[in-house]
Design a protein around this motif. Structure first.
Motif, PDB file in Angstrom:
ATOM      1  N   ALA A 279     -64.336 -26.451  20.351  1.00  0.00           N
ATOM      2  CA  ALA A 279     -65.422 -26.587  21.311  1.00  0.00           C
ATOM      3  C   ALA A 279     -65.677 -28.066  21.613  1.00  0.00           C
ATOM      4  O   ALA A 279     -65.457 -28.935  20.768  1.00  0.00           O
ATOM      5  N   THR A 280     -66.158 -28.326  22.813  1.00  0.00           N
ATOM      6  CA  THR A 280     -66.433 -29.698  23.230  1.00  0.00           C
ATOM      7  C   THR A 280     -67.840 -30.101  22.829  1.00  0.00           C
ATOM      8  O   THR A 280     -68.800 -29.344  23.001  1.00  0.00           O
TER       9      THR A 280
ATOM     10  N   ALA B 182     -65.959 -17.986   9.090  1.00  0.00           N
ATOM     11  CA  ALA B 182     -64.955 -18.543   9.993  1.00  0.00           C
ATOM     12  C   ALA B 182     -65.363 -19.977  10.294  1.00  0.00           C
ATOM     13  O   ALA B 182     -66.506 -20.375  10.071  1.00  0.00           O
ATOM     14  N   THR B 183     -64.445 -20.769  10.792  1.00  0.00           N
ATOM     15  CA  THR B 183     -64.727 -22.158  11.170  1.00  0.00           C
ATOM     16  C   THR B 183     -64.213 -22.434  12.592  1.00  0.00           C
ATOM     17  O   THR B 183     -63.370 -21.708  13.107  1.00  0.00           O
ATOM     18  N   PHE B 184     -64.758 -23.496  13.181  1.00  0.00           N
ATOM     19  CA  PHE B 184     -64.232 -23.992  14.463  1.00  0.00           C
ATOM     20  C   PHE B 184     -64.474 -25.495  14.516  1.00  0.00           C
ATOM     21  O   PHE B 184     -65.274 -26.045  13.744  1.00  0.00           O
ATOM     22  N   SER B 185     -63.779 -26.153  15.432  1.00  0.00           N
ATOM     23  CA  SER B 185     -63.876 -27.608  15.553  1.00  0.00           C
ATOM     24  C   SER B 185     -64.739 -27.995  16.740  1.00  0.00           C
ATOM     25  O   SER B 185     -64.672 -27.365  17.801  1.00  0.00           O
TER      26      SER B 185
ATOM     27  N   THR C 254     -62.809 -34.399  27.239  1.00  0.00           N
ATOM     28  CA  THR C 254     -61.852 -35.157  28.042  1.00  0.00           C
ATOM     29  C   THR C 254     -62.213 -34.993  29.509  1.00  0.00           C
ATOM     30  O   THR C 254     -63.084 -34.187  29.861  1.00  0.00           O
ATOM     31  N   SER C 255     -61.586 -35.770  30.375  1.00  0.00           N
ATOM     32  CA  SER C 255     -61.849 -35.648  31.807  1.00  0.00           C
ATOM     33  C   SER C 255     -60.633 -36.121  32.570  1.00  0.00           C
ATOM     34  O   SER C 255     -59.723 -36.729  32.017  1.00  0.00           O
ATOM     35  N   ASP C 256     -60.632 -35.818  33.850  1.00  0.00           N
ATOM     36  CA  ASP C 256     -59.541 -36.285  34.707  1.00  0.00           C
ATOM     37  C   ASP C 256     -59.735 -37.759  35.043  1.00  0.00           C
ATOM     38  O   ASP C 256     -60.850 -38.275  35.037  1.00  0.00           O
ATOM     39  N   ILE C 257     -58.641 -38.424  35.351  1.00  0.00           N
ATOM     40  CA  ILE C 257     -58.693 -39.832  35.743  1.00  0.00           C
ATOM     41  C   ILE C 257     -58.227 -39.946  37.177  1.00  0.00           C
ATOM     42  O   ILE C 257     -57.313 -39.242  37.614  1.00  0.00           O
TER      43      ILE C 257
END
Length: 639
Positions: A100-101, A155-158, A163-166
């Motif tokens: 996840a962001t 359970a786990t998540f990160s 990130t984004s476009d350039i």
């Protein structure tokens, strides 16, 4: 036999291991009686009927046994048993987003819980809780059984940096990069390579998450570069990076121009379109392209060095064209081009005429004059009685050579407004230029009286200085009434001759001032006079006779003869025509050499009467009409 009174009871096999399955639970039973010797008598199951109740969900269930009378058995027995919740220890927990962001708030991805091939329902079969789910790192999910389930599953998540476009663009000496702001980023690292798939090196670390642009100035013109960026967040004392952005390819080239406007060239052309575009930094020139449809094929028209406009003289009147421009910069002898601009349409049409200031207003008519438009087949004249009202066509001039028209029969005291536009007839259709400037005929106007052309204002008062109304003329006639000491300047009224009184001046002539017709041969900024004394803005009339300012004792505007100034309007000169400095300067500035001067004697002071000159105090040793001495009057507050 009565099973209840005879001491029978129900025994349930493996009652401790009865768990929830989602289906009816029907554990095996037997009906037994135990005698004093502890021997069991098991009742034949054919002699009774068995029924279960509340035997699906976890909790207390019942089994009921009822004797079959036809088998000689009566009575009824009931036994409770417990259905235990199923354990979630072996459940499979699937996280919807394992990476996840970071958002700066608690992240709670959805989960799917499956046990024994069955997908369980949240808040019915289990509840979800999260831990460490706000900051970048590893977050935990705990699934706790409820209702028919017990125990927990994990359970786990990160949580990762986003990130984004350039995006990139260039001018001839730099590449400009920009990217989307990443929530929670402490900064960004920018990478560059000359190859898309390898060789990337960090060229800049941006140490602010709010900064989302960078200019790379260490570039070579006409070289192609590849860029990518990734955000990072400081966690503890370590920078945790997000994923790389997609790669952006950028060639270092001149920027993109934009076509600012297209227009028919001018009144001197009906088959040309002028294209103007914005200047591009570093460009050595531009190439202009044209098409007859916006999405059609564009053909190069012209390469232009160091200019931002081009007149296309290969157009057909009435046809719409589309233009694009692109800049170039020289690399050695090679022209390296930027991108094409967006298209802008242009149409060759007759030029826009202008109504001349020399157009004349009379009480009940107006003489309109306008600039000729090259290639015009004619002109349409429109009129309105209000500035922003509806304009109605009042005249169609069917000749492109005709550039004047008189609108007669107008209402006295009424305002009229006019506009004119040229047209060219192509294949039977009129193609119009733009509307001219607006011209107003007011309640004021010209009148012909006693052979003179006079201008009256809106209140019917004679205007005694029309120099601003008619503008500077190419020629004048100056008449000097020696007897009355008045100078009147006349302008030409076409074929009617010099019958427009422009303005008049008070003067002082002398007994020696000659009578006759003369033509001015010379001018002098300062000229030595008798005495000696000196005059400003001198125009020679004949021999030693001049138009000049009241004299000064030196070549200084502070040495005016106050006595001579106060005698203006009387005959007191040695033969020259003395004037106020401002009046002498007007003749000096506006009346070219060879101007006709008529000196005569008459008891009539002329159409504007005799102006008066203010009397000066003895200390006022400068002329208040002298533009070079105005600061003196301003300082003293006298004029």
């Amino acid at each position: 036999m009565d099973i209840k009174s005879d001491g029978y009871e129900i025994q349930i096999a493996d009652s401790a291991s009865i768990t929830y399955t989602g289906k009816e639970v029907t554990p095996a039973i037997k009906v037994v009686r135990t005698d004093e010797s502890k021997e069991e008598t098991v009742l034949d199951e054919n002699k009774y009927e068995t029924a279960y109740s509340d035997n699906v969900n976890a909790g207390t269930a019942k089994v009921t046994v009822k004797g079959k009378e036809n088998e000689g058995v009566t009575g009824e027995l009931t036994k409770e048993f417990t259905i235990s919740p199923a354990s979630l220890k072996d459940a499979a927990v699937t996280v919807a987003n394992k990476s996840a962001t970071y958002t700066g708030t608690a992240v709670k991805p959805a989960v799917t819980v499956e046990l024994g091939g069955k997908v369980l329902k949240e808040n019915t079969d289990y509840k979800v809780s999260y831990a460490n789910n706000k900051n970048v790192g590893t977050a935990e999910i705990t699934v706790t059984g409820i209702g028919n389930y017990t125990d927990t599953a994990k359970a786990t998540f990160s949580i990762v940096v986003g990130t984004s476009d350039i995006k990139t663009s260039s001018v001839y000496n730099k590449v400009s990069l920009s990217w989307g702001k990443v929530t929670g980023a402490s900064g960004y690292k920018i990478y560059r390579s000359t190859s898309k798939d390898s060789g990337y090196k960090a060229i800049k670390t941006v140490k602010s998450g709010a900064t989302v642009n960078y200019n790379d100035t260490k570039v070579t013109f006409n070289q192609t570069y590849y860029y990518k960026v990734r955000a990072y967040r400081i966690v503890g004392d370590k920078a945790v990076f997000g994923e790389y952005s997609p790669v952006s390819k950028q060639k270092v080239k001149v920027g993109t121009s934009s076509v600012k406007r297209t227009a028919s060239a001018s009144t001197t052309s009906y088959n040309a379109v002028t294209v103007k575009w914005s200047k591009v930094n570093g460009a050595n020139g531009y190439k202009v392209y044209r098409s007859t449809s916006v999405n059609g094929t564009y053909k190069a028209l012209k390469v232009i060095a160091n200019a931002t406009s081009y007149t296309d003289k290969t157009t057909t009147c009435g046809t719409t064209y589309y233009y694009k421009v692109r800049a170039y910069r020289l690399s050695g002898k090679t022209k390296c081009y930027g991108d094409l601009s967006k298209a802008k349409s242009g149409r060759a049409l007759p030029g826009t005429t202008t109504i001349k200031a020399s157009s004349e207003c009379f009480q009940t008519k107006v003489n309109l004059k306008w600039v000729k438009v090259y290639g015009a087949s004619g002109y349409e004249i429109y009129r309105s009685t209000s500035k922003s009202g509806k304009y109605t066509l009042v005249k169609n001039i069917k000749s492109g050579r005709t550039v004047k028209w008189t609108n007669s029969g107008l209402k006295k005291g009424q305002y009229y407004y006019y506009k004119i536009r040229a047209y060219r007839t192509v294949d039977g259709k009129k193609l119009y230029g733009g509307y001219s400037n607006r011209f107003r005929k007011g309640t004021a106007g010209w009148k012909y009286i006693n052979g003179l052309k006079l201008y009256y204002d809106a209140q019917g008062k004679l205007v005694k200085d029309v120099s601003k109304i008619i503008g500077k003329q190419s020629s004048y006639v100056i008449k000097v009434n020696k007897k009355m000491n008045v100078v009147t300047v006349y302008a030409k009224d076409g074929d009617n001759g010099y019958i427009i009184p422009v303005k008049s001046f008070v003067c002082s002539g002398g007994a020696a001032t000659p009578v006759g017709t003369f033509y001015t041969p010379a001018k002098y900024r300062w000229q030595t006079l008798m005495g000696p004394c000196y005059g400003q803005w001198c125009t020679r009339i004949h021999g030693g006779v001049l138009f000049h300012s009241v004299f000064y004792s030196t070549r200084s505007n502070s040495t005016l003869s106050v006595n001579a100034y106060n005698k203006l309007g009387t005959t007191c000169s040695h033969g020259c025509v003395r004037l106020r400095a401002g009046d002498a300067k007007w003749i000096y500035d506006n009346c070219r050499l060879r101007t006709k001067v008529i000196i005569y004697n008459s008891s009539s002071v002329g159409p504007f009467g005799k102006p008066k000159a203010a009397k000066l105090a003895s200390w006022h040793t400068w002329d208040p009409t002298d533009p070079t001495a105005r600061s003196k009057c301003k300082a003293r507050g006298c004029h």
